[in-house]
Motif scaffolding. Structure first.
Motif, PDB file in Angstrom:
ATOM      1  N   PRO A 586       0.827  -1.208   0.000  1.00 36.01           N
ATOM      2  CA  PRO A 586       0.000   0.000   0.000  1.00 36.01           C
ATOM      3  C   PRO A 586       0.863   1.261   0.000  1.00 36.01           C
ATOM      4  CG  PRO A 586       0.021  -1.004   2.178  1.00 36.01           C
ATOM      5  CD  PRO A 586       0.710  -1.960   1.265  1.00 36.01           C
ATOM      6  N   SER A 587       0.272   2.341  -0.470  1.00 33.94           N
ATOM      7  CA  SER A 587       0.968   3.623  -0.543  1.00 33.94           C
ATOM      8  C   SER A 587       0.119   4.690   0.130  1.00 33.94           C
ATOM      9  CB  SER A 587       1.222   4.010  -2.001  1.00 33.94           C
ATOM     10  OG  SER A 587       1.581   5.376  -2.116  1.00 33.94           O
ATOM     11  N   THR A 588       0.718   5.437   1.040  1.00 32.88           N
ATOM     12  CA  THR A 588      -0.020   6.523   1.687  1.00 32.88           C
ATOM     13  C   THR A 588      -0.329   7.643   0.701  1.00 32.88           C
ATOM     14  OG1 THR A 588       2.082   7.494   2.413  1.00 32.88           O
ATOM     15  CG2 THR A 588       0.953   6.019   3.952  1.00 32.88           C
ATOM     16  N   THR A 589       0.347   7.627  -0.449  1.00 28.45           N
ATOM     17  CA  THR A 589       0.091   8.635  -1.485  1.00 28.45           C
ATOM     18  C   THR A 589      -0.972   8.184  -2.471  1.00 28.45           C
ATOM     19  OG1 THR A 589       2.363   9.432  -1.330  1.00 28.45           O
ATOM     20  CG2 THR A 589       1.134  10.011  -3.331  1.00 28.45           C
ATOM     21  N   TRP A 590      -0.890   6.922  -2.905  1.00 28.86           N
ATOM     22  CA  TRP A 590      -1.740   6.481  -4.014  1.00 28.86           C
ATOM     23  C   TRP A 590      -2.838   5.502  -3.639  1.00 28.86           C
ATOM     24  CZ3 TRP A 590      -1.523   9.712  -7.701  1.00 28.86           C
ATOM     25  CH2 TRP A 590      -0.325  10.352  -8.050  1.00 28.86           C
ATOM     26  N   GLY A 591      -2.685   4.768  -2.522  1.00 34.41           N
ATOM     27  CA  GLY A 591      -3.772   3.881  -2.131  1.00 34.41           C
ATOM     28  C   GLY A 591      -3.352   2.444  -1.928  1.00 34.41           C
ATOM     29  N   PRO A 592      -4.288   1.506  -2.074  1.00 36.40           N
ATOM     30  CA  PRO A 592      -4.036   0.113  -1.686  1.00 36.40           C
ATOM     31  C   PRO A 592      -3.080  -0.611  -2.622  1.00 36.40           C
ATOM     32  CG  PRO A 592      -6.201   0.331  -2.698  1.00 36.40           C
ATOM     33  CD  PRO A 592      -5.669   1.718  -2.525  1.00 36.40           C
ATOM     34  N   ALA A 593      -2.492  -1.660  -2.088  1.00 37.39           N
ATOM     35  CA  ALA A 593      -1.682  -2.573  -2.887  1.00 37.39           C
ATOM     36  C   ALA A 593      -2.584  -3.301  -3.880  1.00 37.39           C
ATOM     37  CB  ALA A 593      -0.983  -3.577  -1.972  1.00 37.39           C
ATOM     38  N   LYS A 594      -1.975  -4.151  -4.679  1.00 41.74           N
ATOM     39  CA  LYS A 594      -2.787  -4.953  -5.597  1.00 41.74           C
ATOM     40  C   LYS A 594      -3.718  -5.851  -4.793  1.00 41.74           C
ATOM     41  CE  LYS A 594       0.813  -8.520  -6.194  1.00 41.74           C
ATOM     42  NZ  LYS A 594       1.574  -9.287  -7.206  1.00 41.74           N
ATOM     43  N   TYR A 595      -4.983  -5.806  -5.129  1.00 39.14           N
ATOM     44  CA  TYR A 595      -5.984  -6.661  -4.512  1.00 39.14           C
ATOM     45  C   TYR A 595      -6.573  -7.548  -5.603  1.00 39.14           C
ATOM     46  CZ  TYR A 595      -6.202  -3.617  -0.326  1.00 39.14           C
ATOM     47  OH  TYR A 595      -5.913  -2.906   0.814  1.00 39.14           O
ATOM     48  N   ASP A 596      -6.388  -8.854  -5.458  1.00 39.86           N
ATOM     49  CA  ASP A 596      -7.204  -9.755  -6.256  1.00 39.86           C
ATOM     50  C   ASP A 596      -8.512  -9.949  -5.496  1.00 39.86           C
ATOM     51  OD1 ASP A 596      -4.851  -9.919  -7.758  1.00 39.86           O
ATOM     52  OD2 ASP A 596      -5.367 -11.938  -8.414  1.00 39.86           O
ATOM     53  N   THR A 597      -9.585 -10.144  -6.239  1.00 43.42           N
ATOM     54  CA  THR A 597     -10.923  -9.942  -5.668  1.00 43.42           C
ATOM     55  C   THR A 597     -11.880 -11.045  -6.070  1.00 43.42           C
ATOM     56  OG1 THR A 597     -10.577  -7.540  -5.781  1.00 43.42           O
ATOM     57  CG2 THR A 597     -12.855  -8.307  -5.564  1.00 43.42           C
ATOM     58  N   PHE A 598     -12.774 -11.399  -5.143  1.00 45.02           N
ATOM     59  CA  PHE A 598     -13.921 -12.269  -5.431  1.00 45.02           C
ATOM     60  C   PHE A 598     -15.172 -11.572  -4.918  1.00 45.02           C
ATOM     61  CE2 PHE A 598     -10.372 -15.229  -4.894  1.00 45.02           C
ATOM     62  CZ  PHE A 598     -10.458 -15.983  -6.054  1.00 45.02           C
TER      63      PHE A 598
END
Length: 825
Positions: A586-598
């Protein structure tokens, strides 16, 4: 009648046991130094087989190695079981006898009268060798056994009793009662079917020296995140109640019941009642469904001949026909020995064959039904070199047996524009010629087509599925690179090729007027056209913002790469999984890390990409003319598409949270949020709500919801235990998921987290010689699970590329119908 001696293959004793250690029940495994079983055997008891009869009796044994007064917990347990025996339907009542006299186990006349034995003992070496031999003879005759809480500490030096119980307590377990959540995964066993899936209750929770999962059938687990498990914790898979068919009889154990108050609980008495109904032979139950040895994984296809894709192409999807045939598709990559053309000046750039192979279970042979010339063989490299287009999806018409119609989702090579690096994606209907068992390529009816840019690679999607109303769902990917936004939101508007952006997913997935990065829903018609069913996200006739800015085919928007989707025919609920971007943290500047999702998708919705991920965790907008400078955070409840590349609506539907998301750090990461609801994105502040999940290399591969066919005669079908469970997996097999989960219908359409999960990695085997790279998985009409293993080389087929079949071999529920104490129940 049953004549039984003492088993010499399981029995061990320790010479010179310290009495204090036995009384405290501290030993958690058989001793290393043991003397052999005696010869001749210690017992020749003749036990009625099966013990007990229609006049059902239960023996409670509460003898303990500890000195002193009787335990209040034991007294409460005896009283509760006596009440259970006197309650309920008349046909399920039973008599109870309680004793602390262990000599009952050497009295064949008495022991044969009892349908089941309950151990409420406080632990320790409570039986002498001859008495344990009697209990063993009783079980082999077909007896029933229920162990409660401290029974797991009884007979600590007996391998046989360890097997009867299933596990031994670890040396460290919490000493005091704590309130915790019990996840009740078995929704069919009489001991659990009436319980809530999330059962909140206080008890003394035991940790296990060795986790018994896979060797016993676990019916309930305790959620360690809901209490303090101490140093002996077992992790997310912490069994608390289980059963198994053991040594001729039936054994049920629960680690609950460690407090007096437990026996006053209606739900706990229901739990005990169901255990007793099964062990006394009053009802049947399946205690085999999660024992890994009861499953067989078999590779169905052979390796391709050198230089050919004669058995299987580059695996990319499968579907099963009503007659049991399995159709699998190859995306477009050739055998690894074949040349790959990457030069855009060459007319054959990326040209490949998207093959359709058919496995026939009757002949156990594979035939090539046909091959399409696709844009899909351009090899590996970075995202501006490789390609993931090709033959992407397959489905059979709901009336396939009558019409032979096959639907294919693909990118025809003949339709690429090499100058602008654009292509056409299409869904077409073909007819299988039953006389030749070949696909009639001249029968093509193009239902739907749309443009895709192919300058930048990846995330083409491709899965398709039907609902019960013959609506066809089509998963389309968003092949924009996230590399120009540091692997985060993929919202950089500037990179383009000849005027077409390839790094701005707001042009595609976030665009209401674009079919990429979506799940479409159409109703195919017999003439090769389609109509739009009611209830899609848009009608295509919206007049907002001047009109003409929506597509009526869109059912779900805001998905990145939904490679695999499924629809539960019983509920018409759509299940989908998609791959996230590439940021490793995650980045405090840009947002979340890569999230794979269901996600469980119960209605048309916006799932967030590229504005929000997970449970509505926003990304940040980018400045122009310098997209490396951040602007404000996106508003997940009121997202706006203000990209210069957008030709759809600016004001988008609100984002719906997703059920499962995972990053390299763990499952369902979340962070503290500020007054505006923006997460901190500080990794040290993260919490992880799904501890069974972790990523790294990630590629979500959604699976089916299993539905048990009670009328099927197939011996290969998976048991009813799995009915209603949703299978979620990942292409990779290390720390990534391969699990069956239960969701709560009350909130799963709004992103509610799963309430229970169990690993499938020993049933759908992982590893280089197993199914290492899961590409697709579906249940066939025989109830077996069919799985595609991609192989070990990207963009090719290789010797490990294969179709597998996973079957159940454990047999039906027990006891046999003819051995039920009071006839069929």
């Amino acid at each position: 009648m049953h004549l039984r001696g003492l088993s010499t293959r399981r029995r061990t004793w320790l010479a010179g046991v310290a009495a204090g250690a036995v009384a405290a029940g501290l030993m958690s495994a058989p001793a290393a130094t043991a003397r052999p079983a005696p010869d001749p055997p210690l017992t020749t008891m003749s036990i009625k087989s099966p013990p007990g009869g229609a006049n059902v009796r239960v023996l409670i044994f509460y003898g303990s190695a500890a000195a002193g007064e009787e335990s209040p917990v034991v007294n409460a347990g005896i009283e509760a079981i006596e009440k259970i025996g006197l309650s309920g339907p008349a046909g399920q009542r039973f008599a109870v006898t309680a004793t602390k006299d262990a000599s009952v186990f050497t009295d064949e006349t008495k022991l044969s009268r009892f349908n089941a034995v309950v151990f409420l003992t406080g632990g320790g070496d409570v039986l002498d060798p001859e008495q344990e031999a009697g209990l063993e003879a009783y079980m082999e005759a077909g007896g029933g056994f229920v162990g409660v809480h401290d029974a797991a500490r009884a007979e600590p030096y007996s391998d046989w009793f360890t097997g009867l119980i299933g596990a031994r307590p670890a040396s460290a377990s919490p000493a005091t009662a704590q309130r915790a959540v019990v996840e009740v995964g078995d929704r069919r066993h009489p001991a659990t079917k009436e319980l809530p899936v999330q059962w909140k209750r206080p008890d003394k929770w035991l940790n296990w020296a060795k986790n018994p999962s896979g060797e016993v059938h676990t019916v309930a687990r305790v959620r360690e995140s809901s209490y303090q498990p101490g140093t002996g914790a077992n992790g997310w898979d912490h069994p608390v109640s289980w059963c198994r068919d053991y040594d001729g009889g039936r054994s049920f154990y629960t680690g609950m019941g460690g407090t007096v108050s437990s026996y006053d609980e209606t739900d706990f008495r229901s739990h005990l009642r169901g255990a007793l109904l099964w062990t006394t032979r009053l009802v049947q139950a399946d205690c085999k469904a999660t024992i890994t040895g009861n499953y067989k994984a078999e590779r169905l296809t052979q390796p391709n001949q050198p230089g050919q894709n004669d058995q299987i192409g580059e695996p990319h999807g499968l579907v099963t026909a009503p007659d049991g045939r399995v159709f699998s598709i190859g995306r477009g990559g050739a055998d690894s020995s074949q040349p790959v053309i990457t030069d855009w000046n060459n007319p054959d750039v990326g040209k490949g064959k998207g093959e359709i192979h058919v496995y026939d279970p009757k002949t156990k042979k594979v035939t090539l039904a046909g091959a399409l010339t696709v844009f899909g063989n351009k090899g590996g490299g970075d995202e501006l070199t490789k390609v993931e287009e090709g033959l992407l999806g397959i489905e059979l018409d709901p009336r396939f047996e009558d019409n032979g119609w096959v639907y294919l989702h693909y990118t025809p090579h003949a339709r690429i524009d090499r100058d602008k690096r654009m292509a056409e994606r299409r869904v077409s209907r073909f007819t299988l010629d039953r006389a030749t068992n070949k696909l009639d390529l001249g029968s093509e009816k193009v239902l739907l087509k749309w443009p895709v840019q192919i300058h930048s690679c990846c995330h083409a999607g491709g899965g398709m599925a039907w609902d019960s109303k013959d609506n066809l769902y089509i998963a389309t990917g968003d092949n924009n690179s996230s590399g120009f936004s540091g692997g985060y939101s993929g919202n950089n508007p500037e990179p383009n090729y000849k005027g077409v952006s390839f790094a701005d997913a707001r042009r595609t997935a976030g665009n209401t007027n674009n079919l990429n990065g979506k799940i479409l829903r159409i109703h195919p018609e017999p003439d090769g056209t389609y109509t739009l069913p009611e209830g899609n996200l848009f009608t295509g006739e919206e007049t907002a913002e001047g009109g003409g800015k929506t597509r009526g085919e869109i059912y779900v928007m805001g998905v990145r790469n939904p490679a695999r989707i499924s629809v539960d025919q019983q509920t018409d609920i759509l299940y989908a999984g998609w791959v996230g971007p590439d940021a490793g943290a995650p980045s405090t500047t840009w947002g979340p890390a890569k999230y794979d999702t269901f996600a469980v998708i119960t209605k048309a919705s916006n799932r967030g990409w590229p504005y929000c991920m997970g449970n509505k965790q926003p990304y940040r907008d980018r400045n122009l003319p310098d997209p490396s400078k951040p602007l404000g955070w996106y508003d997940c409840d009121h997202p706006k598409n203000e990209s210069p590349n957008n030709d759809g609506l600016v004001n988008l539907p609100p984002v719906t949270g997703n059920n499962i998301w995972y990053s390299p750090q763990g499952g369902a990461p979340d962070f503290p949020r500020d007054a505006n609801g923006v997460p901190s994105y500080k990794q040290e502040e993260a919490t992880y709500a799904l501890p069974w999940l972790k990523g790294g290399g990630q590629a979500a591969m959604n699976g089916p919801v299993y539905r048990y066919d009670a009328y099927s005669s197939s011996a290969a079908r998976w048991p009813a235990y799995w009915d209603g469970k949703w299978f979620v997996g990942d292409f990779y097999d290390s720390d990534q998921p391969r699990n069956a989960v239960i969701t709560d219908p009350k909130n799963h359409g709004d992103g509610g987290l799963p309430v229970h999960s169990e690993s499938l990695k020993k049933i759908v085997p992982i590893g280089n010689d197993g199914i290492k790279n899961l590409m697709d998985w579906k249940f066939g009409p025989d109830g077996a699970l069919y799985v595609l293993d991609y192989g070990r080389g990207f963009f090719t087929s290789d010797a490990k590329s294969a179709l597998w079949r996973v079957t159940y071999t454990g047999g039906g529920p027990t006891p046999a119908a003819g051995q039920l104490a009071r006839g069929t129940q």
